[in-house]
Design an enzyme around this catalytic site. Structure first.
Site, PDB file in Angstrom:
ATOM      1  N   VAL A 176     -13.612 -11.451 -27.071  1.00  0.00           N
ATOM      2  CA  VAL A 176     -13.825 -12.329 -26.822  1.00  0.00           C
ATOM      3  C   VAL A 176     -14.405 -12.482 -25.359  1.00  0.00           C
ATOM      4  CG1 VAL A 176     -11.663 -12.070 -25.360  1.00  0.00           C
ATOM      5  CG2 VAL A 176     -11.838 -14.084 -25.284  1.00  0.00           C
ATOM      6  N   ASP A 177     -14.492 -11.211 -24.689  1.00  0.00           N
ATOM      7  CA  ASP A 177     -15.832 -11.536 -23.905  1.00  0.00           C
ATOM      8  C   ASP A 177     -16.761 -11.946 -23.751  1.00  0.00           C
ATOM      9  OD1 ASP A 177     -12.796 -11.463 -22.193  1.00  0.00           O
ATOM     10  OD2 ASP A 177     -14.115  -8.888 -21.681  1.00  0.00           O
ATOM     11  N   GLU A 220       4.957 -11.292  -6.595  1.00  0.00           N
ATOM     12  CA  GLU A 220       3.886 -11.536  -6.838  1.00  0.00           C
ATOM     13  C   GLU A 220       4.103 -10.570  -8.435  1.00  0.00           C
ATOM     14  OE1 GLU A 220       3.809  -9.668  -4.956  1.00  0.00           O
ATOM     15  OE2 GLU A 220       3.346  -7.456  -5.195  1.00  0.00           O
ATOM     16  N   LYS A 252      -9.072 -11.491 -17.747  1.00  0.00           N
ATOM     17  CA  LYS A 252      -9.419 -12.093 -18.912  1.00  0.00           C
ATOM     18  C   LYS A 252      -8.317 -13.482 -19.427  1.00  0.00           C
ATOM     19  CE  LYS A 252     -10.293  -9.499 -22.628  1.00  0.00           C
ATOM     20  NZ  LYS A 252     -10.996  -8.572 -22.962  1.00  0.00           N
ATOM     21  N   HIS A 262       8.146  -7.675  -2.781  1.00  0.00           N
ATOM     22  CA  HIS A 262       7.117  -8.555  -4.006  1.00  0.00           C
ATOM     23  C   HIS A 262       7.207  -9.475  -4.740  1.00  0.00           C
ATOM     24  CE1 HIS A 262       4.504  -4.648  -3.786  1.00  0.00           C
ATOM     25  NE2 HIS A 262       5.957  -4.209  -2.956  1.00  0.00           N
ATOM     26  N   GLY A 274       0.653  -0.740   0.067  1.00  0.00           N
ATOM     27  CA  GLY A 274      -0.434  -0.047   0.308  1.00  0.00           C
ATOM     28  C   GLY A 274       1.211   1.270  -0.274  1.00  0.00           C
ATOM     29  N   CYS A 318       5.267  -6.626   1.239  1.00  0.00           N
ATOM     30  CA  CYS A 318       5.325  -5.109   1.785  1.00  0.00           C
ATOM     31  C   CYS A 318       5.098  -3.969   3.008  1.00  0.00           C
ATOM     32  CB  CYS A 318       5.398  -3.655   0.644  1.00  0.00           C
ATOM     33  SG  CYS A 318       5.707  -3.035  -0.081  1.00  0.00           S
ATOM     34  N   TYR A 319       4.098  -3.571   2.465  1.00  0.00           N
ATOM     35  CA  TYR A 319       3.060  -2.569   3.254  1.00  0.00           C
ATOM     36  C   TYR A 319       2.134  -3.238   4.342  1.00  0.00           C
ATOM     37  CZ  TYR A 319      -0.864   0.238   5.936  1.00  0.00           C
ATOM     38  OH  TYR A 319      -1.440   0.746   6.672  1.00  0.00           O
ATOM     39  N   GLY A 327     -18.382 -10.172 -31.190  1.00  0.00           N
ATOM     40  CA  GLY A 327     -17.290 -11.519 -31.384  1.00  0.00           C
ATOM     41  C   GLY A 327     -16.016 -11.090 -30.559  1.00  0.00           C
TER      42      GLY A 327
END
Ligand code: XMP
Length: 513
Positions: free
Chosen positions: A226-227, A171, A369, A169, A55, A82-83, A224
């Site tokens: 993707v979603d 990630e 996604k 981090h 954060g 981290c935070y 048309g």
């Protein structure tokens, strides 16, 4: 089916979504929750583990986000990042100070103990740091498990209480062995088995949709993209002909795209659904005649879409459910804890208002996604739809600078087709973020054979971007640009010049209008 869940408790860090995505890459379902979630709500979710995000604040700021101490007494494993690590230290009686030297970026980290989250991680590894405060003293019962040259506590843990923390981090990709660390946490500390797989998502979603919808009538605006394609296929597998998909061809699609969408979803396609293709090309060209201002074009295209959808909806009659292709980042970004703002198709606000329906169905609401794409492949949707690059709702309307005419649409479609074909042949299609041809409103003098020409200039654009908020112009090999240029000027009537756009975003935008 109750699936195992990890919660990411969001303290305002910029990587909150990324942490959740990484955990899901470990095949463990993960949701982002605001730090304001109550302890009872957490207990109700019954998570296998909790991750505190980073954060922007200092733990000592009066207004900085906190969480009540009891969270550490639930017996649920917690990883603070981290935070989040500093908050853990401070809340449990450790000390956090402003570091004499801030650390940003790649940093060498020395692992001090054989901690379970570092199993299989090299004793000297690279971590991504971004902090001005640091933990100076760990709470009672904790051990220091890593340090850097300037940070005495780059990681700490209290295995008896299943509490772990890293100042860096894990990630982000820059942390060389970050995925290993996260995977150790979810599997070895939280005891997850990894039951988050797309095939089970697809199966359970289809069953749930069947239950939710019963014999109801469902309407879906299919673009048309993707979603909406994945949402439509899930619904068609669940309720078949109870679903009607309306696909509006506004004449501003890329070359052959309307037909490709029809091939997949139409009566000769693989799915059992009612498919309505509205060929509204001429209607759009009429409306756009003489209009040059970009925002006005966008508005006209969006409004016309509503009108057409409204007309079709009237013919279909009252429907019970309207499908929205909302995905998880939309849910997170529209405010955690509050209900999601409904995403409007083709960027037109208010679509649901024009349709008489009872409820919205959002089958992709919890997917990122890349997971939507995986679900698409699982459902057998062709790769060219699943990996389609982003395409704006107003389509080529905003890639033709100035007035849109049928002739200009043909030019930009043909040029874009050649560009995409050559990029794919060169194997760059999966590497580039977004690439397309646009038609400048500039005509210039050229010579072809022995004749003077006075034709349009086509602009080619290709950008690399991770979030579409910023982007840099891609360095396309010169030979490739040369080949595309030759093909465009030779094969596309009305073009005598091709330019490559070297502008990043900012100051440019990705699209031209
Ligand atoms: P810009 O041009 O704003 O584009 O840098 C960022 C991303 O958004 C897409 N884009 C749109 N998508 N309707 C959409 O659905 C729009 O009006 C629109 N304008 C831009 C663009 O293709 C890029 O991916």
């Amino acid at each position: 089916m109750e699936k195992e869940t990890i919660i990411v408790l969001d303290f305002g860090g910029q990587y909150n979504q990324l942490i959740a995505r990484r955990v899901r890459e470990c095949n463990v379902y993960c949701e982002v929750k605001p730090y304001t979630i109550s302890l009872d709500e957490i207990k109700a979710i019954c998570p296998k583990g909790i991750i505190f995000t980073g954060g922007p604040n200092s733990v000592y700021d009066e207004t900085s986000p906190r969480y009540q101490k009891q969270i550490f007494e639930l017996g649920i494993p917690i990883l603070g990042i981290c935070y989040g690590s500093q908050l853990m230290a401070l809340t449990l009686g450790g000390e956090v100070k402003t570091a004499p030297v801030s650390e940003y970026g790649h940093t060498e980290i020395e692992i001090d103990a054989s901690d379970v989250i570092f199993e299989g991680v090299s004793s000297k590894t690279v971590g991504w740091m971004s902090h001005t405060d640091y933990i100076e003293m760990v709470p009672d019962g904790f051990q220091i498990t890593a340090h850097t040259s300037v940070c005495p506590v780059a990681a700490m843990s209290c295995p008896e209480r299943k509490l772990y923390a890293t100042q860096f981090h894990p990630e982000v990709v820059h942390t060389a062995e970050g995925m290993k660390i996260l995977s150790n946490f979810v599997y070895k500390v939280c005891g997850c088995i990894g039951d988050w797989k797309m095939e089970s998502f697809v199966e359970t979603t289809i069953q749930n949709l069947r239950q939710q919808i019963g014999k109801g009538k469902v309407l879906c605006a299919l673009s048309g993209g993707v979603d909406s394609s994945v949402a439509a296929v899930l619904l068609s597998k669940a309720v078949g002909k109870q679903l009607t998909c309306v696909f509006v061809d506004h004449g501003l699609l890329r070359k052959n795209e309307g037909d490709e969408v029809e091939q997949v979803f139409g009566s000769n396609g693989a799915y059992e659904l009612n498919f309505i293709r509205v060929n509204a090309q001429q209607r759009y060209y009429e409306k756009l005649k003489g209009v040059t201002e970009p925002e006005e074009k966008r508005k006209i295209i969006g409004e016309e879409f509503i009108r057409i959808f409204e007309e079709q909806a009237k013919k279909i009659g009252a429907v019970d459910y309207l499908v929205q292709g909302t995905i998880y980042p939309d849910v997170i970004e529209s405010g955690l804890g509050k209900s999601a703002v409904i995403k409007s198709h083709h960027n037109v606000g208010g679509l649901p208002d024009v349709v008489d329906f009872k409820e919205i169905v959002e089958p992709l609401r919890m997917l990122f996604k890349d997971e939507v794409r995986k679900a698409g492949l699982e459902l057998g949707i062709p790769e060219h739809l699943v990996f389609r690059q982003p395409f704006p709702g107003p389509g080529l309307g905003i890639r033709i600078i100035g007035e849109v005419t049928e002739e200009k649409v043909r030019i930009v479609q043909d040029a874009d087709y050649i560009y995409r074909e050559e990029i794919a042949k060169a194997g760059l299609d999966k590497e580039l973020g977004q690439y397309f041809a646009a038609l400048t409103n500039m005509r210039s003098v050229g010579v072809m054979g022995d004749f003077r020409t006075y034709d349009y200039a086509v602009a080619l654009r290709a950008v690399n971007t991770s979030d579409f908020m910023t982007a840099e112009a891609a360095q396309i090999p010169w030979e490739l640009l040369n080949k595309v240029t030759n093909r465009i000027v030779n094969e596309v009537k009305g073009v005598n010049r091709v330019m490559y756009d070297c502008t990043g975003k900012p100051p440019g935008t990705i699209e031209f209008e």
